[in-house]
Design a protein around this motif. Structure first.
Motif, short mmCIF file in Angstrom:
data_model
loop_
_atom_site.label_atom_id
_atom_site.label_comp_id
_atom_site.label_asym_id
_atom_site.label_seq_id
_atom_site.Cartn_x
_atom_site.Cartn_y
_atom_site.Cartn_z
N MET A 117 37.75 34.09 54.22
CA MET A 117 36.86 34.09 53.05
C MET A 117 37.52 33.56 51.78
O MET A 117 36.86 33.41 50.75
CB MET A 117 36.35 35.52 52.81
N ARG A 118 38.82 33.27 51.85
CA ARG A 118 39.56 32.85 50.65
C ARG A 118 38.95 31.61 50.00
O ARG A 118 38.76 31.54 48.78
CB ARG A 118 41.01 32.56 51.03
N GLY A 119 38.64 30.61 50.82
CA GLY A 119 38.10 29.37 50.27
C GLY A 119 36.78 29.57 49.54
O GLY A 119 36.55 28.98 48.48
N ALA A 120 35.91 30.40 50.10
CA ALA A 120 34.61 30.66 49.46
C ALA A 120 34.79 31.40 48.14
O ALA A 120 34.13 31.07 47.14
CB ALA A 120 33.73 31.47 50.41
N PHE A 121 35.68 32.39 48.12
CA PHE A 121 35.94 33.10 46.87
C PHE A 121 36.54 32.16 45.82
O PHE A 121 36.22 32.27 44.63
CB PHE A 121 36.89 34.27 47.12
N GLU A 122 37.40 31.27 46.26
CA GLU A 122 38.03 30.32 45.33
C GLU A 122 36.99 29.42 44.68
O GLU A 122 37.09 29.07 43.50
CB GLU A 122 39.07 29.48 46.08
N LYS A 123 35.97 29.02 45.43
CA LYS A 123 34.91 28.17 44.90
C LYS A 123 34.06 28.89 43.86
O LYS A 123 33.36 28.24 43.07
CB LYS A 123 34.02 27.66 46.04
N MET A 124 34.10 30.22 43.86
CA MET A 124 33.30 30.99 42.91
C MET A 124 34.05 31.30 41.63
O MET A 124 33.50 31.91 40.72
CB MET A 124 32.80 32.29 43.57
N ASN A 125 35.33 30.91 41.57
CA ASN A 125 36.11 31.10 40.34
C ASN A 125 35.44 30.34 39.19
O ASN A 125 35.10 29.16 39.32
CB ASN A 125 37.54 30.58 40.53
N GLY A 126 35.26 31.02 38.10
CA GLY A 126 34.61 30.39 36.94
C GLY A 126 33.11 30.58 36.93
O GLY A 126 32.47 30.44 35.89
N ILE A 127 32.54 30.87 38.10
CA ILE A 127 31.09 31.14 38.17
C ILE A 127 30.85 32.64 38.09
O ILE A 127 30.00 33.12 37.33
CB ILE A 127 30.49 30.57 39.48
N ILE A 128 31.60 33.38 38.90
CA ILE A 128 31.53 34.84 38.90
C ILE A 128 32.74 35.37 38.12
O ILE A 128 33.87 34.90 38.34
CB ILE A 128 31.54 35.40 40.34
N PRO A 129 32.56 36.33 37.21
CA PRO A 129 33.70 36.89 36.46
C PRO A 129 34.79 37.42 37.40
O PRO A 129 34.50 37.85 38.53
CB PRO A 129 33.06 38.04 35.66
N ALA A 130 36.03 37.39 36.92
CA ALA A 130 37.17 37.83 37.73
C ALA A 130 37.00 39.26 38.23
O ALA A 130 37.34 39.57 39.38
CB ALA A 130 38.46 37.70 36.92
N GLU A 131 36.49 40.14 37.38
CA GLU A 131 36.28 41.53 37.78
C GLU A 131 35.25 41.62 38.92
O GLU A 131 35.41 42.41 39.86
CB GLU A 131 35.82 42.36 36.59
N GLY A 132 34.21 40.80 38.80
CA GLY A 132 33.18 40.80 39.85
C GLY A 132 33.72 40.30 41.17
O GLY A 132 33.41 40.85 42.23
N LEU A 133 34.58 39.27 41.12
CA LEU A 133 35.19 38.75 42.34
C LEU A 133 36.10 39.79 42.98
O LEU A 133 36.14 39.93 44.20
CB LEU A 133 35.99 37.47 42.03
N ALA A 134 36.86 40.51 42.13
CA ALA A 134 37.75 41.55 42.64
C ALA A 134 36.97 42.65 43.35
O ALA A 134 37.38 43.13 44.41
CB ALA A 134 38.57 42.14 41.49
N GLU A 135 35.82 43.02 42.78
CA GLU A 135 34.98 44.04 43.40
C GLU A 135 34.40 43.54 44.72
O GLU A 135 34.31 44.30 45.70
CB GLU A 135 33.85 44.43 42.45
N MET A 136 34.01 42.27 44.77
CA MET A 136 33.48 41.69 45.99
C MET A 136 34.54 41.66 47.09
O MET A 136 34.25 41.96 48.25
CB MET A 136 32.94 40.28 45.73
N LYS A 137 35.76 41.30 46.72
CA LYS A 137 36.85 41.26 47.70
C LYS A 137 37.14 42.66 48.24
O LYS A 137 37.37 42.84 49.43
CB LYS A 137 38.11 40.66 47.07
#
Length: 299
Positions: free
Chosen positions: A233-253
């Motif tokens: 899932m790393r690549g998909a999360f990387e593509k969301m950088n800048g679109i989803i806030p860092a805190e939101g990405l951390a919660e999703m991970k």
């Protein structure tokens, strides 16, 4: 060494010659992939879109598909690497049940060589089946949503290899105590039905109660699932950088078990590898010790 090679080759041949055992081991991961994609795909997708909040409309559909596909494939491999090992290791129990193992021990074959031949035979058979399952998973990602780099694919292969090593060692220790077809069928059913839940493959560990999460943090398979999740899932999360806030990405991970904690302490990727390798070596040591003690009792 020649005896070990010959016995290992014999075990691999017998596994693939037994159509029932072989097709059961091969078809199970493929059926799981279809079931995951059919029933769990929409569940995972809805959960991710909900966690994205307002940013869900800004994330490309291909990225969402890659995220969902990565979770599905990582779940598939987390389960298959263990359950297929138990199916492949049925030969050891079959040889006990029909007296073949006793015949080997009467011959000049060393009991240690016989034990390692079963382990290596199971290992290679399981690797072949899991390689096919991973290939099917990658084909699914290509059609559904691809966000993997070459490094991600290589790391996924490494994760599967280590999980197969662990699964083979675990099945060798468990199957050591079995001596009939009924017993191996019962154990196989329990492992197939239960392992996906206790490893977090069917349902993310973050969805369980705190007490159950604490218990599951002691299981090596949990960290194997986390490794697969990270690399799938790393690549998909990387593509969301800048679109989803860092805190939101951390919660999703965290909700997808990409980040695992042990009583509140974050477990790094290196530590997860160390736990998986250490658990495999420990189980191998137990397997060797069990065979040594058994042979001493006979003498």
């Amino acid at each position: 060494m020649k005896q070990l090679f010959s016995l290992t080759k014999r075990n691999i041949k017998l596994f693939f010659k037994d159509k029932g055992m072989f097709f059961t081991s091969l078809i199970t991961p493929l059926i799981l992939l279809v079931l995951y994609a059919t029933f769990l795909g929409n569940v995972y997708k809805d959960a991710f879109l909900l966690s994205m909040g307002e940013g869900a409309t800004l994330v490309p559909k291909s990225t969402v598909n890659a995220l969902v596909g990565g979770q599905l494939v990582s779940s598939l491999m987390a389960v298959s690497c263990i359950t297929v090992a138990f199916c492949s290791n049925m030969l050891m129990v079959q040889d006990k049940a029909n007296g073949t193992a006793a015949d080997f021990l009467i011959s000049p074959v060393s009991p240690k060589v016989l034990a390692f031949a079963y382990y290596l035979g199971t290992l290679f058979s399981t690797l072949i089946i899991c390689a096919v399952a991973l290939g099917a998973g990658l084909i699914y990602l290509t059609a559904f949503g691809w966000a993997l780099s070459f490094a991600d694919v290589m790391l996924l292969m490494l994760d599967c290899f280590l999980l197969v090593l662990f699964g083979t060692a675990l099945s060798s220790v468990v199957n050591f105590f079995l001596s009939s077809q009924g017993q191996i069928s019962a154990v196989g059913s329990i492992v197939s039905a239960g392992y996906g839940f206790i490893s977090g493959a069917y349902m993310p560990i973050s969805n369980f109660s705190e007490g159950l999460q604490a218990v599951m943090s002691f299981l090596p398979g949990t960290y194997g699932t986390a490794l697969l999740r990270n690399h799938a899932m790393r690549g998909a999360f990387e593509k969301m950088n800048g679109i989803i806030p860092a805190e939101g990405l951390a919660e999703m991970k965290a909700s997808a078990d990409c980040s695992i904690s042990f009583f509140g302490n974050a477990v790094s990727t290196g530590a997860s590898y160390a736990i998986l390798v250490g658990a495999t070596l420990l189980l191998l040591g137990v397997y060797v010790l069990l065979n040594v003690m058994k042979n001493r009792k006979k003498k």
